[in-house]
Design a protein around this motif. Structure first.
Motif, PDB file in Angstrom:
ATOM      1  N   HIS A 158       0.443  -1.564   0.375  1.00 18.63           N
ATOM      2  CA  HIS A 158      -0.115  -0.200  -0.037  1.00 18.63           C
ATOM      3  C   HIS A 158       0.923   1.165  -0.399  1.00 18.63           C
ATOM      4  CE1 HIS A 158      -3.072  -2.826   1.684  1.00 18.63           C
ATOM      5  NE2 HIS A 158      -3.883  -2.708   1.243  1.00 18.63           N
ATOM      6  N   LYS A 159       1.968   1.465  -0.193  1.00 22.96           N
ATOM      7  CA  LYS A 159       3.256   1.703  -0.212  1.00 22.96           C
ATOM      8  C   LYS A 159       2.345   3.673  -1.419  1.00 22.96           C
ATOM      9  CE  LYS A 159       6.603   0.375  -2.937  1.00 22.96           C
ATOM     10  NZ  LYS A 159       8.251   0.109  -2.679  1.00 22.96           N
ATOM     11  N   PRO A 160       3.119   5.005  -0.630  1.00 19.29           N
ATOM     12  CA  PRO A 160       3.840   4.824  -0.036  1.00 19.29           C
ATOM     13  C   PRO A 160       2.638   4.860   1.764  1.00 19.29           C
ATOM     14  CG  PRO A 160       2.672   7.079  -0.677  1.00 19.29           C
ATOM     15  CD  PRO A 160       2.591   6.123  -2.103  1.00 19.29           C
ATOM     16  N   SER A 161       3.346   4.326   2.375  1.00 18.47           N
ATOM     17  CA  SER A 161       2.638   3.741   3.861  1.00 18.47           C
ATOM     18  C   SER A 161       4.160   4.933   4.608  1.00 18.47           C
ATOM     19  CB  SER A 161       1.848   3.145   3.847  1.00 18.47           C
ATOM     20  OG  SER A 161       3.724   2.102   3.607  1.00 18.47           O
ATOM     21  N   ILE A 162       3.216   4.760   5.944  1.00 23.42           N
ATOM     22  CA  ILE A 162       3.165   4.827   7.564  1.00 23.42           C
ATOM     23  C   ILE A 162       3.393   4.443   8.037  1.00 23.42           C
ATOM     24  CG2 ILE A 162       4.114   6.592   8.608  1.00 23.42           C
ATOM     25  CD1 ILE A 162       2.348   8.460   7.032  1.00 23.42           C
ATOM     26  N   ILE A 163       3.917   3.318   9.387  1.00 19.95           N
ATOM     27  CA  ILE A 163       4.029   2.073  10.268  1.00 19.95           C
ATOM     28  C   ILE A 163       3.828   3.308  11.919  1.00 19.95           C
ATOM     29  CG2 ILE A 163       4.811   0.172  11.339  1.00 19.95           C
ATOM     30  CD1 ILE A 163       5.322  -0.461   8.596  1.00 19.95           C
ATOM     31  N   PHE A 164       3.030   3.599  11.961  1.00 22.66           N
ATOM     32  CA  PHE A 164       2.999   4.537  13.471  1.00 22.66           C
ATOM     33  C   PHE A 164       3.344   3.598  14.674  1.00 22.66           C
ATOM     34  CE2 PHE A 164       1.650   5.976  17.368  1.00 22.66           C
ATOM     35  CZ  PHE A 164       2.921   7.425  17.406  1.00 22.66           C
ATOM     36  N   ILE A 165       4.178   2.912  15.616  1.00 14.76           N
ATOM     37  CA  ILE A 165       4.483   1.957  16.678  1.00 14.76           C
ATOM     38  C   ILE A 165       4.789   2.775  17.472  1.00 14.76           C
ATOM     39  CG2 ILE A 165       5.411   0.269  17.312  1.00 14.76           C
ATOM     40  CD1 ILE A 165       6.914  -0.635  14.600  1.00 14.76           C
ATOM     41  N   ASP A 166       3.584   2.466  18.498  1.00 17.98           N
ATOM     42  CA  ASP A 166       3.411   3.511  19.853  1.00 17.98           C
ATOM     43  C   ASP A 166       4.134   2.933  20.893  1.00 17.98           C
ATOM     44  OD1 ASP A 166       3.051   5.626  21.444  1.00 17.98           O
ATOM     45  OD2 ASP A 166       0.834   5.017  21.486  1.00 17.98           O
ATOM     46  N   GLU A 167       4.627   2.737  21.543  1.00 13.39           N
ATOM     47  CA  GLU A 167       4.958   2.701  23.063  1.00 13.39           C
ATOM     48  C   GLU A 167       6.392   2.019  22.762  1.00 13.39           C
ATOM     49  OE1 GLU A 167       5.308   4.419  25.775  1.00 13.39           O
ATOM     50  OE2 GLU A 167       3.349   5.074  25.285  1.00 13.39           O
ATOM     51  N   VAL A 168       7.145   2.408  21.642  1.00  8.52           N
ATOM     52  CA  VAL A 168       7.764   1.004  20.554  1.00  8.52           C
ATOM     53  C   VAL A 168       9.065   0.226  21.999  1.00  8.52           C
ATOM     54  CG1 VAL A 168       9.700   2.987  20.617  1.00  8.52           C
ATOM     55  CG2 VAL A 168       9.423   0.755  18.540  1.00  8.52           C
ATOM     56  N   ASP A 169       8.892   1.334  23.103  1.00 10.44           N
ATOM     57  CA  ASP A 169       9.882   0.278  23.620  1.00 10.44           C
ATOM     58  C   ASP A 169       9.837  -0.776  24.242  1.00 10.44           C
ATOM     59  OD1 ASP A 169       8.549   1.491  26.192  1.00 10.44           O
ATOM     60  OD2 ASP A 169       8.868   2.942  25.330  1.00 10.44           O
ATOM     61  N   SER A 170       8.344  -0.936  24.935  1.00  8.85           N
ATOM     62  CA  SER A 170       8.570  -2.435  25.116  1.00  8.85           C
ATOM     63  C   SER A 170       7.899  -3.399  24.132  1.00  8.85           C
ATOM     64  CB  SER A 170       6.650  -2.280  25.278  1.00  8.85           C
ATOM     65  OG  SER A 170       5.508  -1.687  23.535  1.00  8.85           O
ATOM     66  N   LEU A 171       8.947  -3.038  22.696  1.00 12.08           N
ATOM     67  CA  LEU A 171       8.903  -3.781  21.598  1.00 12.08           C
ATOM     68  C   LEU A 171       9.975  -4.267  21.410  1.00 12.08           C
ATOM     69  CD1 LEU A 171       7.051  -5.973  20.343  1.00 12.08           C
ATOM     70  CD2 LEU A 171       6.921  -3.883  18.596  1.00 12.08           C
ATOM     71  N   CYS A 172      11.076  -3.239  21.759  1.00 10.59           N
ATOM     72  CA  CYS A 172      12.357  -3.091  21.391  1.00 10.59           C
ATOM     73  C   CYS A 172      13.217  -2.716  22.200  1.00 10.59           C
ATOM     74  CB  CYS A 172      12.853  -2.466  19.953  1.00 10.59           C
ATOM     75  SG  CYS A 172      11.207  -2.505  19.142  1.00 10.59           S
ATOM     76  N   SER A 173      13.329  -3.023  23.644  1.00  7.38           N
ATOM     77  CA  SER A 173      14.016  -3.091  24.535  1.00  7.38           C
ATOM     78  C   SER A 173      15.539  -4.141  24.051  1.00  7.38           C
ATOM     79  CB  SER A 173      13.893  -3.418  25.829  1.00  7.38           C
ATOM     80  OG  SER A 173      13.139  -4.927  26.213  1.00  7.38           O
ATOM     81  N   ALA A 174      16.532  -2.982  25.200  1.00  7.61           N
ATOM     82  CA  ALA A 174      18.102  -3.894  24.414  1.00  7.61           C
ATOM     83  C   ALA A 174      18.070  -5.123  24.929  1.00  7.61           C
ATOM     84  CB  ALA A 174      19.246  -3.272  25.864  1.00  7.61           C
ATOM     85  N   ARG A 175      18.485  -6.226  23.871  1.00  6.19           N
ATOM     86  CA  ARG A 175      18.572  -7.258  23.874  1.00  6.19           C
ATOM     87  C   ARG A 175      20.014  -7.823  25.231  1.00  6.19           C
ATOM     88  NH1 ARG A 175      19.302  -7.915  17.260  1.00  6.19           N
ATOM     89  NH2 ARG A 175      20.717  -5.916  18.121  1.00  6.19           N
ATOM     90  N   SER A 176      19.996  -8.971  25.813  1.00  2.00           N
ATOM     91  CA  SER A 176      19.796 -10.233  26.929  1.00  2.00           C
ATOM     92  C   SER A 176      20.102 -11.234  27.077  1.00  2.00           C
ATOM     93  CB  SER A 176      19.647  -8.783  28.084  1.00  2.00           C
ATOM     94  OG  SER A 176      18.432  -9.480  28.042  1.00  2.00           O
ATOM     95  N   ASP A 177      21.372 -11.913  27.675  1.00  2.00           N
ATOM     96  CA  ASP A 177      20.592 -13.257  28.257  1.00  2.00           C
ATOM     97  C   ASP A 177      19.813 -13.841  28.276  1.00  2.00           C
ATOM     98  OD1 ASP A 177      23.354 -13.105  26.228  1.00  2.00           O
ATOM     99  OD2 ASP A 177      24.452 -12.839  28.237  1.00  2.00           O
ATOM    100  N   ASN A 178      19.056 -12.418  29.873  1.00  2.00           N
ATOM    101  CA  ASN A 178      17.895 -13.155  30.037  1.00  2.00           C
ATOM    102  C   ASN A 178      16.933 -13.216  29.838  1.00  2.00           C
ATOM    103  OD1 ASN A 178      19.594 -13.427  32.456  1.00  2.00           O
ATOM    104  ND2 ASN A 178      19.430 -11.310  32.626  1.00  2.00           N
ATOM    105  N   GLU A 179      16.425 -12.969  27.968  1.00  2.00           N
ATOM    106  CA  GLU A 179      15.168 -12.725  27.596  1.00  2.00           C
ATOM    107  C   GLU A 179      15.087 -13.881  26.960  1.00  2.00           C
ATOM    108  OE1 GLU A 179      14.977  -9.849  24.658  1.00  2.00           O
ATOM    109  OE2 GLU A 179      17.231 -10.371  23.455  1.00  2.00           O
ATOM    110  N   SER A 180      13.422 -14.127  26.925  1.00  2.39           N
ATOM    111  CA  SER A 180      13.396 -15.827  25.906  1.00  2.39           C
ATOM    112  C   SER A 180      13.709 -15.035  24.493  1.00  2.39           C
ATOM    113  CB  SER A 180      11.500 -15.799  26.211  1.00  2.39           C
ATOM    114  OG  SER A 180      11.160 -14.130  25.807  1.00  2.39           O
ATOM    115  N   GLU A 181      13.600 -16.543  23.940  1.00  2.00           N
ATOM    116  CA  GLU A 181      13.870 -16.310  22.343  1.00  2.00           C
ATOM    117  C   GLU A 181      12.670 -15.732  21.674  1.00  2.00           C
ATOM    118  OE1 GLU A 181      16.215 -17.996  19.428  1.00  2.00           O
ATOM    119  OE2 GLU A 181      16.203 -18.005  21.377  1.00  2.00           O
ATOM    120  N   SER A 182      11.979 -16.195  22.477  1.00  2.00           N
ATOM    121  CA  SER A 182      10.894 -15.595  21.535  1.00  2.00           C
ATOM    122  C   SER A 182      10.926 -14.155  20.988  1.00  2.00           C
ATOM    123  CB  SER A 182       9.204 -16.104  22.259  1.00  2.00           C
ATOM    124  OG  SER A 182       9.094 -15.672  23.688  1.00  2.00           O
ATOM    125  N   ALA A 183      10.933 -13.074  22.412  1.00  2.00           N
ATOM    126  CA  ALA A 183      11.385 -11.719  22.450  1.00  2.00           C
ATOM    127  C   ALA A 183      12.566 -11.488  21.364  1.00  2.00           C
ATOM    128  CB  ALA A 183      11.592 -11.039  23.585  1.00  2.00           C
TER     129      ALA A 183
END
Length: 433
Positions: free
Chosen positions: A215-240
């Motif tokens: 559908h471009k041109p298109s805009i993807i707006f992700i609100d509260e993007v931090d809940s989806l893209c926090s820093a990766r770590s060894d303690n996070e789940s595989e799915s995240a």
């Protein structure tokens, strides 16, 4: 009852009927369709939290039943193929099943698309000239003057709006949706892209970008993007970790052409973002607390057409007294002040007659309207609000005293410690909006 909610109830009622009649294929389709309407109602309709929780519980029940029906139908279909000696068709049927699954995921994501424009203009956003200029540069100008953005001059592909809560980040995104008339606007949150089923979250992320490319041109707006893209770590789940990896791949455009797609993110806590995600947002714009002039405009906007007695000097004084308040905080102050006349009506023991426009028909002037007053006021009549006819109550105007009373009972919601972190992030990675 809202139209989406009513439609959802009708669909799941039909689904249970088909389920009872053992028409499982149609029941499965209706269950999934009904859940989509329920989710749309939760996201866009004015419902209480209790109603939303009840609807979510029902959605889980319908989805569980849909999964049972899907497993039964798949098992039944496999048995029929083996019995009929149709092994050669398994591969094509599997492809068809994948296509159906993809269409279902895309249909689920399309419910997140802003179909109706929010009707918020740039002029409705007080201040934030830098942020508005960057968004025009990334969205509006490439659409209107595509010949300017050729060769090495390319529009921005990722913009992060960060700042304290209540400063207008999501409001800016709505203005973009309004102004970018020819663009498709996808407004999604982390809940739209997360699923309890293994592997489905990554597919939702992939299908979101495929829809945007379609559908471009298109805009993807992700609100509260931090809940989806926090820093990766060894303690996070595989799915995240898989979700973040898929989002990184899609934003980078590996194997795909992302030209004409803008990813717009908003967050209150940018310092917890993964460094790779932060790099994908080429422009990182700080949306600060409103300055005095912006606060002055906000008071005007939130008062709107409500009857009041505030002068320009009063509004400037209120703007100076709300240093450290966010736009959301100012909206709450004004809303509380707008309720002060209602409270006067509730507690009044005396009313007096005045002349003014009829509450029913503003073009008609009445001389028998009633307004609350003190017991010692000239012409005061002892009565309560329950004795006043519905069409005879004169609307008491909002006064400066009402505003100051509400201001005294409302505190700013922005934390000073978070402000220091935001200022540090802005100095290290961002730019002023």
């Amino acid at each position: 009852m809202t139209s989406s909610l009513q439609r959802a109830i009708e669909i799941v009622t039909k689904a249970t009927e088909e389920d009872t009649n053992r028409n499982y294929k149609e029941a499965l389709r209706l269950y999934e369709h009904g859940v989509e309407y329920f989710l749309h109602a939760i996201k866009y309709e004015a419902l209480t939290e209790k109603a939303k929780d009840s609807i979510r519980a029902k959605c889980f029940q319908y989805l569980d039943r849909a999964e049972q029906l899907k497993a039964y139908l798949n098992k039944d279909q496999t048995s029929a193929k083996v019995a009929g000696g149709e092994g050669d068709r398994i591969s094509s049927d599997s492809d068809s099943s994948d296509n159906r699954e993809q269409k279902q995921l895309q249909q689920q994501l399309e419910n997140s698309t802003v179909i109706e424009k929010p009707n918020i203009k740039w002029s409705d956003v007080a201040g934030l000239e830098g942020a508005k200029a960057a968004l025009k540069e990334a969205v509006i100008l490439p659409i209107k003057f595509p010949h300017l953005f050729t060769g090495k001059r390319l529009p921005w592909k990722g913009i992060l709006l960060f700042g304290p809560p209540g400063t207008g980040k999501s409001y800016l995104a709505k203005a973009v949706a309004t102004e970018a008339n020819s663009s498709t606007f996808f407004a999604v949150s982390s809940s739209d892209l997360l699923s309890k089923w293994v592997g489905e979250s990554e597919k939702l992320v992939k299908n979101l970008f495929e829809l945007a490319r379609t559908h471009k041109p298109s805009i993807i707006f992700i609100d509260e993007v931090d809940s989806l893209c926090s820093a990766r770590s060894d303690n996070e789940s595989e799915s995240a970790r898989r979700i973040k990896t898929e989002l990184l791949v899609q934003m980078q455009g590996v194997g795909n052409d992302n030209e004409g797609i803008l990813v717009l993110g908003a967050t209150n806590t940018p310092w917890i973002l993964d460094s790779a995600i932060r790099r994908r947002f080429e422009k990182r714009i700080y949306i600060p607390l409103p300055e005095a002039n912006a606060r002055h405009v906000m008071f005007k906007i939130h008062l709107g057409s409500t009857a009041h007695m505030l002068t320009e000097e009063d509004l400037r004084m209120l703007a100076s007294k709300t240093e450290g308040f966010s736009g959301s905080d100012i909206a709450i102050v004004v809303r509380d002040a707008l309720m002060q006349p209602v409270r006067k009506v509730q507690i009044a023991t005396h009313f007096r007659r005045v002349t003014g426009p009829s509450p029913v028909d503003k073009t008609t002037i009445c001389d028998d309207l009633l307004v609350p007053c003190s017991p010692g006021a000239p012409g005061a009549i002892e009565m309560t609000w329950s004795d006043v006819p519905g069409d005879k109550l004169y609307e008491p105007p909002v006064t400066m005293c009402d505003m100051l009373k509400s201001l005294a009972s409302t505190k700013p919601t922005v934390n000073e410690e978070d402000m220091k972190k935001l200022d540090k992030f802005m100095q290290d990675f961002g730019q002023e909006g």
